[in-house]
Design a protein around this motif. Sequence first.
Motif, short mmCIF file in Angstrom:
data_model
loop_
_atom_site.label_atom_id
_atom_site.label_comp_id
_atom_site.label_asym_id
_atom_site.label_seq_id
_atom_site.Cartn_x
_atom_site.Cartn_y
_atom_site.Cartn_z
N MET A 1 0.84 -1.20 0.00
CA MET A 1 0.00 0.00 0.00
C MET A 1 0.87 1.25 0.00
O MET A 1 0.69 2.16 -0.76
CB MET A 1 -0.90 -0.03 1.24
N PHE A 2 1.84 1.24 0.88
CA PHE A 2 2.52 2.49 1.15
C PHE A 2 3.99 2.20 1.31
O PHE A 2 4.39 1.44 2.17
CB PHE A 2 1.93 3.07 2.44
N ASN A 3 4.81 2.78 0.46
CA ASN A 3 6.21 2.40 0.54
C ASN A 3 7.15 3.60 0.61
O ASN A 3 8.21 3.62 0.02
CB ASN A 3 6.58 1.48 -0.64
N PHE A 4 6.72 4.62 1.32
CA PHE A 4 7.59 5.76 1.51
C PHE A 4 8.78 5.30 2.35
O PHE A 4 8.62 4.62 3.35
CB PHE A 4 6.85 6.88 2.26
N ALA A 5 9.97 5.67 1.91
CA ALA A 5 11.16 5.13 2.58
C ALA A 5 11.59 6.06 3.71
O ALA A 5 12.07 7.16 3.47
CB ALA A 5 12.28 4.98 1.57
N PHE A 6 11.38 5.61 4.92
CA PHE A 6 11.77 6.45 6.04
C PHE A 6 13.20 6.17 6.46
O PHE A 6 13.65 5.03 6.47
CB PHE A 6 10.88 6.19 7.24
N LYS A 7 13.87 7.23 6.81
CA LYS A 7 15.18 7.07 7.43
C LYS A 7 15.07 7.70 8.80
O LYS A 7 14.80 8.87 8.94
CB LYS A 7 16.25 7.78 6.62
N TYR A 8 15.27 6.89 9.82
CA TYR A 8 15.22 7.46 11.16
C TYR A 8 16.60 7.96 11.51
O TYR A 8 17.57 7.22 11.51
CB TYR A 8 14.79 6.40 12.18
N TYR A 9 16.67 9.24 11.81
CA TYR A 9 17.96 9.80 12.19
C TYR A 9 18.07 9.91 13.69
O TYR A 9 19.08 9.61 14.27
CB TYR A 9 18.12 11.18 11.57
N THR A 10 17.02 10.37 14.31
CA THR A 10 17.07 10.70 15.71
C THR A 10 15.64 10.85 16.21
O THR A 10 14.71 11.00 15.43
CB THR A 10 17.79 12.06 15.91
N MET A 11 15.47 10.80 17.51
CA MET A 11 14.15 11.05 18.06
C MET A 11 13.81 12.54 18.01
O MET A 11 12.69 12.92 18.27
CB MET A 11 14.12 10.59 19.50
N ASN A 12 14.82 13.35 17.68
CA ASN A 12 14.60 14.80 17.54
C ASN A 12 14.02 15.45 18.78
O ASN A 12 13.08 16.25 18.68
CB ASN A 12 13.69 15.09 16.33
N ILE A 13 14.54 15.12 19.93
CA ILE A 13 14.10 15.80 21.13
C ILE A 13 15.22 16.71 21.60
O ILE A 13 16.33 16.24 21.90
CB ILE A 13 13.69 14.79 22.22
N PRO A 14 14.98 18.01 21.63
CA PRO A 14 16.05 18.95 21.94
C PRO A 14 16.56 18.79 23.36
O PRO A 14 15.80 18.41 24.26
CB PRO A 14 15.38 20.32 21.76
N LEU A 15 17.83 19.06 23.54
CA LEU A 15 18.38 19.03 24.90
C LEU A 15 17.84 20.23 25.65
O LEU A 15 17.60 21.29 25.09
CB LEU A 15 19.91 19.07 24.84
N SER A 16 17.63 20.03 26.93
CA SER A 16 17.06 21.09 27.75
C SER A 16 17.98 21.27 28.95
O SER A 16 18.76 20.40 29.29
CB SER A 16 15.65 20.68 28.16
N SER A 17 17.89 22.42 29.60
CA SER A 17 18.70 22.62 30.80
C SER A 17 18.05 21.90 31.99
O SER A 17 18.67 21.71 33.02
CB SER A 17 18.83 24.11 31.10
N TYR A 18 16.82 21.50 31.81
CA TYR A 18 16.13 20.75 32.87
C TYR A 18 16.47 19.27 32.77
O TYR A 18 16.78 18.77 31.69
CB TYR A 18 14.61 20.91 32.72
N PRO A 19 16.38 18.56 33.87
CA PRO A 19 16.58 17.10 33.78
C PRO A 19 15.48 16.45 32.94
O PRO A 19 14.33 16.91 32.95
CB PRO A 19 16.51 16.63 35.23
N ARG A 20 15.87 15.43 32.20
CA ARG A 20 14.91 14.76 31.32
C ARG A 20 14.34 13.50 31.99
O ARG A 20 15.09 12.61 32.39
CB ARG A 20 15.58 14.37 30.00
N ILE A 21 13.03 13.45 32.07
CA ILE A 21 12.33 12.27 32.59
C ILE A 21 11.68 11.55 31.42
O ILE A 21 10.86 12.14 30.71
CB ILE A 21 11.25 12.67 33.61
#
Lengths: 440, 440
Positions: A1-21
């Motif tokens: 049905m659908f064959n778009f080729a994804f490339k996962y590079y990163t979760m793309n979550i920016p670093l923050s000065s706060y601790p990450r939970i």
Amino acid sequence: MFNFAFKYYTMNIPLSSYPRIVIIGGGFGGVSLAKKLSKKEVQVVLIDKNNYHTFQPLLYQVSTGGLEPDSIAYPLRKVLIGYDNFYFRLAEVENIDTAGKKLNTNIGDITYDYLVVATGSETNFFGNEEIEKNAMSMKSIPQSLNLRSLILENFEQALLTDDYHERDALMNFVIVGGGPTGVELAGALAEIKKGILPKDYPDLDTRRAQINIVQGGDCLLPGFSAQASKKAEDFLEKLGVQVWKGVRVTGYNGKTVTTKTDLKFDSAAVVWAAGVKGAIIPGLEGEGVAAGGNRINVNEFNQVIGHPEIFAIGDIACMATVDNPRGHPMVAQPAIQQGKLLGENLIKLVEHKAMKPFIYNDKGSMATIGRNKAVCDINKFRFQGVFAWFVWMFVHLFFLIGFRNRMVVFINWVYNYIRFDREARLIIRPFKRDYSQFKD
Amino acid sequence: MFNFAFKYYTMNIPLSSYPRIVIIGGGFGGVSLAKKLSKKEVQVVLIDKNNYHTFQPLLYQVSTGGLEPDSIAYPLRKVLIGYDNFYFRLAEVENIDTAGKKLNTNIGDITYDYLVVATGSETNFFGNEEIEKNAMSMKSIPQSLNLRSLILENFEQALLTDDYHERDALMNFVIVGGGPTGVELAGALAEIKKGILPKDYPDLDTRRAQINIVQGGDCLLPGFSAQASKKAEDFLEKLGVQVWKGVRVTGYNGKTVTTKTDLKFDSAAVVWAAGVKGAIIPGLEGEGVAAGGNRINVNEFNQVIGHPEIFAIGDIACMATVDNPRGHPMVAQPAIQQGKLLGENLIKLVEHKAMKPFIYNDKGSMATIGRNKAVCDINKFRFQGVFAWFVWMFVHLFFLIGFRNRMVVFINWVYNYIRFDREARLIIRPFKRDYSQFKD
């Protein structure tokens, strides 16, 4: 049905000065926790393999056509709307790298300062692969929809055969497990047998449909009061359900259920509700995991033994206490309460304050058996029947997430009650079913 | 999962002294006809490959999370409850044996005295296999659910890539076809872009999401009044939809949409709404089938030319008239009206009375573009805007089958309107999706 080729590079979550939970799992525990972390000086990442929260206590009503799946599910992104510094990612976590303080997922790695495992539980087949392959389970919305389709397809098939053994087997339900899930499903099926089947299938002798509930132990609803357990059994028997106690199921080859005794059932619809186990993620196996139950041992702060930065809440967490030496019951309430407390404790931890130990407030148990029939054990109060049934409905509506969901569920219940009906009896399989498996 | 071995012996429909009418298809035409045959001296067998009736005009709202699938579907067995001498069978018809006056189906053969083909229509890809393989269509509930999941998955994926071409392609919708389906879907997607995406995806620049509607002809909504067509285009453009007219799509390889000109679109979500054709069943090909459209030629009594005992109604039927030389429009109204009249005519035929010819009562056309925006052509009246939008809602609620469905749809609409929301944005795929197809 659908064959778009994804490339996962990163979760793309920016670093923050706060601790990450990072929270794995958007069930009762994960959502309660996330809500508590809103507007705090932390970055929160919620990961789930579904984009919705599932209200598991009502899954059996989806399987039996009483409710639409969409009204007991709630988009997780909507839970987080308006929260700053919150990220949701649709992903499956493959491994916890405790040394590197990061997760490996199917969409890339993510580091954490604090990790909360709230993955819940999955069906426990106790290693029996034959049963796992052939029986249905009911822990997720897709599974519940598959069960709904199977039940309806079986009746359609029963019309077509001249072999009455086969016809009976197609109308013979075997529910393995006498806990709330098994009891509620058995009751709902009995109501369908009485109110819907004769009308929907006038050309089939649906009186021959049988509903069996098979319990290994010597009473239904273990964990409830003896009074509730007895009454639930009475209710089921009044509804025509065959209750088998002290019978241990040993196998199901897709045709016949075998037990430790010479009792056998020919059945095309076997639902396995005989046990759950923690939905473990590789990486925490060692000392963290309790033997047998696949749960993660935690201390009174839900902290994983040996990993002060990792927490586990809800079904997956095993917190041994005096009242519950083998951990709290694997139901919604401990998850919700642990999630809320951990929300406060994580902020305390970040601010270097002392955390508060968890004390379980057991609000009791309840199960509905059918129309006007429920059992409730609430604190010292044990009551059954119509009033219990109203309490059950009120409590479930209250804990359902979302105003629209509550409204739609309420309307369906009123409609079903007045009309003795369940209209969502639809065979819907978004991916086409392979009928070749039905052929000899 | 389930390997019960079925042996199909027979459809198990008893012989009756009454003539047997077999109806293939439980859409608008088949259901209207069946209702008319209640309590008459005929035996009626309704065959459908689904156990439910689908309210197709609202499928686009399922795809866009505005409505649950269960509230626009209705169990076919429930339609027939209380009708004597009625039989429903869940089956796919494989062939019509006109000489033997019987049908071959996947669950056995069945003879008929009168046959009514009401199979409706399916997506017409005009022979382009590449588009058929890669584009989505929206003619059934499973297809609409797959589209809903795809749209949501694409946004989840868009978050993960650093390649902005890929990200744009994942947020780029191309709707091929400017009829009511394409226009209504484009409008709904534009409302989602405005009201939901920025809140659901705060970490994604959803302003870059694009909605393109590509129409081969020189106006949207062909068949509507020029005024409605123009206004629909205005509405869409106000909502930020890019309208491309006079552009013929030639291919879609899963990544790029090509057209007859040098216009191209990189897109991961292409919906093909550019045409339908009759859902033909082998056996009636010869003289019965109209060239091109895959429709069955019928006379003014919906009788198939050369087969006085076979009838066709609705989308599949092509009744050439002065007003509609190439048959009636393939929408609900002709199907409903033909179904009702044929119900009366079949009784006349059985009683050897003269049948009444079909005269189409064109009640007009309407399409909704978005919040407070619709266009209506009703008889001589052409109106657009808020009032048209209320009329559209009222008419759709009226034609929906089932009191509960109407209530649930109404509540959802009120909720969505007040809250600018669509809560059914859930990725639900009862059969586990194979994620390997997403990997390079």
